[in-house]
Design a protein around this motif. Structure first.
Motif, mmCIF file in Angstrom:
data_model
loop_
_atom_site.group_PDB
_atom_site.id
_atom_site.type_symbol
_atom_site.label_atom_id
_atom_site.label_comp_id
_atom_site.label_asym_id
_atom_site.label_seq_id
_atom_site.Cartn_x
_atom_site.Cartn_y
_atom_site.Cartn_z
ATOM 1 N N UNK A 540 5.496 -9.842 11.741
ATOM 2 C CA UNK A 540 4.398 -9.855 10.770
ATOM 3 C C UNK A 540 4.792 -10.655 9.532
ATOM 4 N N UNK A 541 6.031 -10.506 9.105
ATOM 5 C CA UNK A 541 6.526 -11.265 7.938
ATOM 6 C C UNK A 541 6.386 -12.768 8.184
ATOM 7 N N UNK A 542 6.795 -13.227 9.369
ATOM 8 C CA UNK A 542 6.693 -14.657 9.678
ATOM 9 C C UNK A 542 5.232 -15.102 9.750
ATOM 10 N N UNK A 543 4.360 -14.234 10.257
ATOM 11 C CA UNK A 543 2.936 -14.546 10.307
ATOM 12 C C UNK A 543 2.360 -14.674 8.899
ATOM 13 N N UNK A 544 2.771 -13.771 8.007
ATOM 14 C CA UNK A 544 2.310 -13.818 6.615
ATOM 15 C C UNK A 544 2.842 -15.065 5.904
ATOM 16 N N UNK A 545 4.074 -15.447 6.214
ATOM 17 C CA UNK A 545 4.633 -16.666 5.599
ATOM 18 C C UNK A 545 3.857 -17.899 6.055
ATOM 19 N N UNK A 575 2.442 -2.268 6.245
ATOM 20 C CA UNK A 575 1.266 -2.485 7.097
ATOM 21 C C UNK A 575 0.005 -1.808 6.514
ATOM 22 N N UNK A 576 -0.434 -2.227 5.345
ATOM 23 C CA UNK A 576 -1.606 -1.598 4.715
ATOM 24 C C UNK A 576 -2.853 -1.758 5.588
ATOM 25 N N UNK A 577 -3.699 -0.732 5.571
ATOM 26 C CA UNK A 577 -4.903 -0.749 6.398
ATOM 27 C C UNK A 577 -6.174 -0.932 5.575
ATOM 28 N N UNK A 578 -6.055 -0.912 4.242
ATOM 29 C CA UNK A 578 -7.231 -1.060 3.381
ATOM 30 C C UNK A 578 -6.853 -1.826 2.132
ATOM 31 N N UNK A 579 -7.864 -2.308 1.411
ATOM 32 C CA UNK A 579 -7.614 -3.003 0.147
ATOM 33 C C UNK A 579 -6.942 -2.072 -0.853
ATOM 34 N N UNK A 601 -5.171 -8.446 5.268
ATOM 35 C CA UNK A 601 -5.467 -7.326 6.174
ATOM 36 C C UNK A 601 -5.749 -7.825 7.590
ATOM 37 N N UNK A 602 -6.354 -9.005 7.703
ATOM 38 C CA UNK A 602 -6.595 -9.586 9.028
ATOM 39 C C UNK A 602 -5.281 -9.948 9.709
#
Length: 608
Positions: A540-545, A575-579, A601-602
């Motif tokens: 997920x970190x790499x996806x966010x980067x 891994x937040x699920x909401x704003x 979030x997506x």
């Protein structure tokens, strides 16, 4: 009395739940109209100490900064947060300058960055007289010190800010200052009544390591390949030619390396700095002309392949690593020739004896750091007046060196130097002295009749490397000196006599066998930056980067302006699920939550 407005600004604009260390006290001092002198290490949050008060107090915060090349990125970062920021410096055309001036006069700016050269002009002073000023922030305040390596003469004129605007609070900030430098800053900036705030100088996430030079380009390449493949970092060199040669060498070895020094054309310097800030994995090879105020948080290493001239310079340069709080390395290769070269430079330097003594004292402190058998961080912080227990995160803590009685070895060296001068009227450099001590028969020893000396061969029990270490430490301790008139040859000093007569015992430093073996053949180590993330969080970190990189390119700003790695790491773990959940992540303020919350979030949902 605490002002709740400051905390509200910190949380809403910057996305941090609370202040760190003395930040809150500093912020309150300035909000209340008081002056402050702040010493805080790089990455400690100095900028917030004036940015928050500027958003709380009425008017515009004027930030005096020598960092013209970085002002655009600083303003971009604030704009991303919803802060109304601009700058005035020599890079702007007339129209851009006029627009900024009009915005200031209309009260439409929260922060205005001004180069010191621009600030002291009649036009700029007249402009400031017509607007409303919340505060003056004097960044990189050590530039006022004429003893410092970053001295800027325009800073000497900044005392007039107090004379012209006596009711406007001033805050001077620096990451590098001894007690002497701090006193000089206060005097020259007329900060007589300012409160002094001195944060800890410790950067525990930085691992300090100093190795003996032995084919330094190969050592550097091994260090980069085994410990920092693909990482961003800075390599410091003493000369411009060494910068260019080293950058070319690294590039030929497949490493993305760029040169930076004051002799390069300005467009080349600007382009190289921009690539370093905006691209991942760039290695900048530079003189000390590069780096002051660099905001890039993910610099994973700073390497020195030449000995820095002072502990202050070394501390400031290494402090550019690991601003995000994640693990980073400070690596220095240091050898006998460094000591010889630095001693010669001091003896040849312009200025009076007091100036040369000051340079000599600075070098002695740096050599003491290199040769210590104690914790490096203890020695480094003691220079700034701070005491700590052994850190456990430097080479001398992790692989303790051995202290050995080098009195006899030192006597052999000093005796060889003495006999060459006394009996032959000759002086030689370190290499020839070692050949004599080890009894090496070659053309030079035969030509000069040195094989008949009584000291010829008396040091066969030690290797060339060991003798270089002995000579280096004798130079570091002032028991040998460099004869500049003799092209860098060695000569005795006043202190030599006590050792020769056996009146002084000399304990010397010797690397542990483990450390010496590692320096001869580097072995891969785990990458320090993100290796501790669980596999699912790492993905997920790499996806966010990757998402952040796309956004940064579209906005034309460095990736860290969008979010720091540390913030993305926290998102990957939480891994937040909401704003609402995302809003509690450190570094996610209201503006960024609104602009990027749904996209983040997506990313999280897709990685589920």
């Amino acid at each position: 009395m605490s002002d709740t407005r400051a905390l509200e600004v910190l949380q809403r604009v910057f996305g941090y739940e609370s202040f760190r260390g003395e930040q809150q006290a500093i912020v309150q001092q300035v909000i209340d109209g008081g002056d402050a002198l702040v010493l805080m290490p790089t990455g400690g949050g100095k900028s917030l100490c004036y940015q928050v008060p500027a958003l709380v107090r009425p008017g515009t915060g004027i930030v005096v900064s020598p960092l013209i090349a970085l002002m655009q990125d600083q303003v971009d970062a604030l704009t991303e947060l919803g802060v109304r920021a601009a700058f005035l410096n020599s890079t702007q055309d007339w129209n851009a300058t006029r627009e900024v001036e009009q915005a200031f006069l209309a009260g439409e700016l929260d922060l205005l960055y001004v180069a010191p050269e621009r600030l002291v002009t009649d036009r700029c002073l007249s402009l400031l007289e017509r607007g409303r000023i919340a505060l003056f922030a004097i960044d990189e305040a050590h530039c006022v010190s004429q003893w410092g390596h970053d001295f800027r003469p325009e800073y000497l004129q900044l005392s007039m800010l107090h004379e012209q605007w006596p009711d406007v609070p001033r805050i001077a900030l620096t990451a590098t200052a001894t007690d002497v430098t701090r006193t000089e800053i206060a005097q020259r900036l007329a900060l007589d009544d300012a409160r002094h705030f001195i944060a800890s100088f410790d950067r525990p996430n930085i691992r300090y390591r100093i190795v003996e030079k032995n084919d330094v380009r190969r050592q550097l390449l091994d260090f980069l390949r085994t410990e920092h493949a693909g990482d961003a970092g800075v390599v410091y060199c003493l000369s411009r030619s060494r910068v260019e040669d080293t950058a070319a060498y690294l590039s030929a070895q497949g490493i993305s390396a760029l040169p930076y020094h004051a002799g390069l054309p300005a467009p080349v310097r600007a382009a190289n700095q921009s690539r370093f800030l905006r691209e991942d994995g760039i290695v900048m090879v530079a003189t000390i002309a590069f780096g002051m105020g660099i905001d890039k948080p993910d610099v994973r290493f700073v390497a020195h392949i030449d000995l820095p001239k002072s502990v202050e310079g070394y501390y400031q340069e290494t402090g550019r690593a690991g601003r995000d709080g994640l693990p980073a390395n400070a690596w220095l290769a240091y050898g006998l020739q460094d000591v010889v070269q630095q001693r010669r430079m001091i003896d040849d330097s312009p200025g009076d004896d007091a100036f040369r003594r000051r340079l000599g004292a600075q070098l002695d402190a740096m050599l003491g750091l290199c040769e210590t058998v104690e914790c490096r961080r203890q020695r480094l912080l003691a220079y700034f007046g701070q005491r700590i227990t052994p850190c456990g995160n430097c080479d001398t803590c992790l692989e303790p060196p051995q202290a050995w009685d080098g009195t006899v070895a030192a006597q052999k060296v000093l005796s060889a130097v003495y006999r060459l001068w006394k009996e032959r009227g000759q002086r030689y450099g370190a290499g020839h002295i070692i050949d004599i001590l080890r009894g090496k028969k070659n053309e030079r020893t035969a030509q000069h009749g040195h094989e008949t000396l009584s000291v010829f061969g008396v040091g066969a029990d030690l290797s060339d490397t060991a003798w270089r270490s002995v000579l280096r430490q004798l130079l570091a301790q002032g028991l040998l000196t460099v004869d500049t008139e003799g092209y860098g040859t060695l000569a005795l000093t006043e202190g030599s006599r006590a050792v020769l007569k056996g009146e002084r015992t000399l304990m010397l430093r010797r690397e542990s066998e483990r450390a010496a073996a590692r320096n001869r053949a580097a072995t891969p180590r785990s990458k320090p930056a993100v290796a501790d993330l669980p596999a699912e969080a790492q993905a997920l970190f790499e996806s966010l980067r990757a998402w952040r990189g796309d956004v940064a390119r579209n906005h034309g700003v460095p990736a860290y302006v969008i979010f720091h790695d540390a913030t993305l790491r926290e998102i990957a773990l939480a891994r937040p699920e909401s704003l609402e959940d995302l809003g509690h992540v450190s570094g996610v303020g209201a503006r960024k939550l609104e602009a990027y919350g749904d996209d983040i979030l997506e990313c999280v949902a897709q990685a589920a």
